[in-house]
Structure formats: C-alpha cells, structure tokens
Design an enzyme around this catalytic site. Structure first.
Site, PDB file in Angstrom:
ATOM      1  N   SER A 104       0.787  -1.227   0.000  1.00  0.00           N
ATOM      2  CA  SER A 104       0.000   0.000   0.000  1.00  0.00           C
ATOM      3  C   SER A 104       0.820   1.278   0.000  1.00  0.00           C
ATOM      4  CB  SER A 104      -0.953   0.010   1.202  1.00  0.00           C
ATOM      5  OG  SER A 104      -0.215  -0.052   2.415  1.00  0.00           O
ATOM      6  N   HIS A 116      -5.569  -3.735  -2.161  1.00  0.00           N
ATOM      7  CA  HIS A 116      -5.255  -2.718  -3.168  1.00  0.00           C
ATOM      8  C   HIS A 116      -5.160  -3.324  -4.566  1.00  0.00           C
ATOM      9  CE1 HIS A 116      -4.562   0.710  -0.450  1.00  0.00           C
ATOM     10  NE2 HIS A 116      -4.126  -0.213   0.396  1.00  0.00           N
ATOM     11  N   LYS A 118     -12.432  -0.437  -0.503  1.00  0.00           N
ATOM     12  CA  LYS A 118     -11.601   0.322  -1.434  1.00  0.00           C
ATOM     13  C   LYS A 118     -12.260   0.298  -2.820  1.00  0.00           C
ATOM     14  CE  LYS A 118      -7.320   0.031   1.194  1.00  0.00           C
ATOM     15  NZ  LYS A 118      -7.892  -0.461   2.452  1.00  0.00           N
TER      16      LYS A 118
END
Length: 399
Positions: A185, A213, A244
């Site tokens: 990240s 991610h 996310k």
C-alpha cells in the site's frame, strides 16, 4: 485518577507535534469522489482516496444500498452464527468466490479483522508463517496472535524468501504458509506471485495474499494480483476488502478452499464476536460485482489515467516509485517537507496527504497519490500543474 498518566499522554502528543509527525484530519462535506468539498469551503481535486474505480458514490451502488436498507433493514444487532446471517450475505460470499476463483468466502466487519482472525485458527506451534517485511499492519498483528513460528523475508526478495522456507523446514515445521500483500500500500509494488508460487510449490508451502489494493482493477478483468501474475486459481488463501475499489464503504473477506473457510467460521474470533456486515453494504457490494463482471470499462480507464499521471508527474520534476499501479508514491523523504507540500497543494486545490513515520519508515516520507477511474484528464492535468507549483514553492523542485 492519576494525573501523571494524563501528563505523560500530553507529553507524547507534544513530542509527535514537535517532530512534525502529527496527523490531523481534514473534514469533507460531500460524498467521496474525484472532487470533494472541504469544511473550510473549498472544492478540491481528491488524490488520496482508495476509490480506485470511482464507485463510492456510483448511482447504481447507492440505489442497491437503498434497496437493501428497505428490504433487509439497517442492521442485524447480532453476529453471524446467532441470527446475523441473511440471504444477502450468502449471495455476496458466493459472488466473491466466483469473482476471485475460489470455492467459498467468509465476510468480516473489516479487512483488518479478516487478517486479524486468519492465522490463529489455522496454524499452531508446529507450523510456520513466512511474511514479507513490508506486509500491512493487519497481517503483522494477525500473525502475532498465532503461535506458529515466525519468519520474515526482505521485501520482495525471493532469495531471502527461499532462505526462510529452508529454515522453517529445517526447524521441523509441519505446515508452512507464505503470506504477502498482493500490492503493497505504501509503494504500489506488485508482488511476484508467479515466482512465489513456484518457490512455495518446491517447498510444499501454502500461499496467501492480501488483495485490498488489487481486487476489482488489477489484471485484465480486475480479478486481482493473481490474475495479473497469471496464477489465477492457484492461491490458497485470499483476504480483501469491500472498503476500497469494491464500493469503498467497509467490510472485509477471506476466500479460499471450502474446508478452510468452514474452519474460520467455527474458530475465527473477529467473525464469531463482531456484528455482521450491514445489509446496505452487502447489497451495494453485490451491485459492484454486477458492474465489474459486465464490463472492464472502469479498470481500463483507471489504467489509462495511471499511465498518464505517472509520466506527467515525473516530467514535472518529481521522483516517484516505479511501477504501473495507481498508487503513486511521490518521494519527499523529509516529514516536515511532506507536510508543507501537502498544505500548499491544498491551497492550490489538490487534496493529497503526506505520509511519514510510523506509517512509512523514518526518512521515507512521501505524498501518496491514488489515481481513480473517476478522475477526468482535465483534473489530472490541473493536479500535476499544482504539484509543480507547490514543489517550487517548498523548494523541492527547482525548475
């Protein structure tokens, strides 16, 4: 009450401020998006959200959340095994398993809980966990709760990974699990999963990845790092988030073989002792998967936006971490300078936050930009121009 304790806390806070490491919170008054309105009255280009696909405020996602709220209520006031499981939860778990190429999925209230509740139920004192040194804090904390032997290899260093596996085997480990972020990240580094899979196979080790991610946009159809590295269907355990790219609200998951997921349902403490994910989030997440399975348009736009921004920001004179991921670390190195650059950017209409110790190692301060499919080319051009101006104003770039 002990005044000495509160004096100590105040001193700790003051030392954080004096070191330039204090993390403030900027308040926004609008939904998440490529452009947000701050509490002090500014409209700014948002370059620091995990909203990779621009779905946090997508009309179809919001509509699905409203519908689930209407049909399934606000909350369940319960954990899953008591009376906290609805048909929506089972549907989402099945859809995630299909999307990610696994057999079954278990939902958690947060991705932090997914990692926190993963290792202890599955592995014991006879076993070994081999972890990348830059793995996310949730992975580190989850491993700490487990009694398995711990080995840590240098970041993205396959030779050191092999060394750890050899040491674990020599120590008599019954089962070995290699666990890594699919995408790291802070740097945007994409793990070498194809090579790691080969190494694990040679040593008879399991392989697990955190896909927070990556899920939704990495790989040709957005399935994640395992698709990007051509090992789709060959990963033993995958953890991830709904917070996310997959809608941006909250909630996490672990997905893998049916027997592994079933054991987690029986013994994973965050699952057993936390309220279930809210119906509105579950309904919206199903709508997100509908969108992603119907078209790659959003991940394609994100890929194009990322390529443009990476090239343009380097042309403006900034040093970035190399790669292709929409996480673009703009290296500043000094924490105070990172804070000054972030503050000047906000004055120029760009919301981008400085990262520094303890979020990244000392001397590695940066502005972490996160590109979104929601950004227009015009917004990205304005952001690059603002970076160039701010960089000159704080003395980071000379031209």
């Amino acid at each position: 009450m002990s005044s000495a304790f509160y004096d100590h806390v105040q001193q700790e806070l003051q030392s954080i401020r004096e070191a330039g490491l204090f993390k403030g919170e900027r308040i926004i008054t609008t939904p998440q998006g490529s452009l947000v309105h701050t509490a002090d009255g500014r409209d700014v280009i948002n370059l620091c959200a995990n909203n990779y696909l621009g779905l946090s405020s997508h009309p179809k996602v919001i509509e699905a959340a409203h519908e689930a709220l209407r049909t399934h209520g606000y909350g369940l006031s319960s954990v899953r095994f008591i009376c906290g499981t609805q048909d929506l939860h089972k549907t989402l778990e099945q859809r995630l398993a299909k999307f990610l190429g696994t057999e079954d999925t278990i939902l958690y209230a947060a991705a932090f809980d997914a990692n926190g509740g993963l290792f202890e139920p599955l592995l014991g004192e006879q076993d070994a966990i081999i972890s990348d040194e830059l793995n996310h804090a949730s992975i580190i904390d989850g491993i700490r709760l487990c009694k398995a032997k711990r080995f840590r290899y240098k970041h993205n260093d396959l030779a050191d990974l092999e060394r750890c596996l050899q040491e674990a085997k020599a120590a008599g480990a019954r089962f070995m699990l290699v666990f890594t972020d699919g995408v790291f990240s802070m740097d945007g580094t994409i793990a070498q999963l194809d090579k790691i899979r080969e190494i694990c196979d040679r040593h008879g080790a399991l392989l697990g990845i955190d896909e927070c991610h990556a899920s939704g946009f990495l790989g040709k159809t957005g399935r994640g790092t395992h698709e990007y590295r051509n090992v789709f269907g060959k990963i033993d355990i995958i953890t991830g988030t709904l917070g996310k790219a997959l809608g941006g609200a909250s909630g996490g998951f672990t997905t893998g073989r049916k027997e592994v997921i079933e054991l987690l349902r029986q013994r994973s403490r965050p699952y057993l002792f936390s309220n279930t994910v809210a119906p509105s989030i579950v309904g919206a997440s199903i709508a997100v998967l509908d969108l992603l399975e119907a078209s790659t348009e959003l991940r394609d736009k994100l890929e194009a936006n990322t390529a443009y921004f990476r090239e343009a920001i380097q042309a403006a004179g900034f040093e970035i971490k190399p790669g292709t991921h929409p996480i673009v670390p703009i290296m500043v190195y000094d924490a105070v300078t990172a804070q000054k650059l972030s503050a000047r950017l906000l004055e120029l209409g760009v919301y981008a936050v400085g990262f520094f110790f303890p979020v990244v190692p000392k001397g590695q301060a940066r502005i972490r930009v996160q590109v979104s499919a929601g950004h227009s080319r015009e917004q990205l051009e304005k952001a690059v121009a603002a970076f160039a101006q701010a960089g000159r104003d704080v003395g980071l770039i000379k031209n």
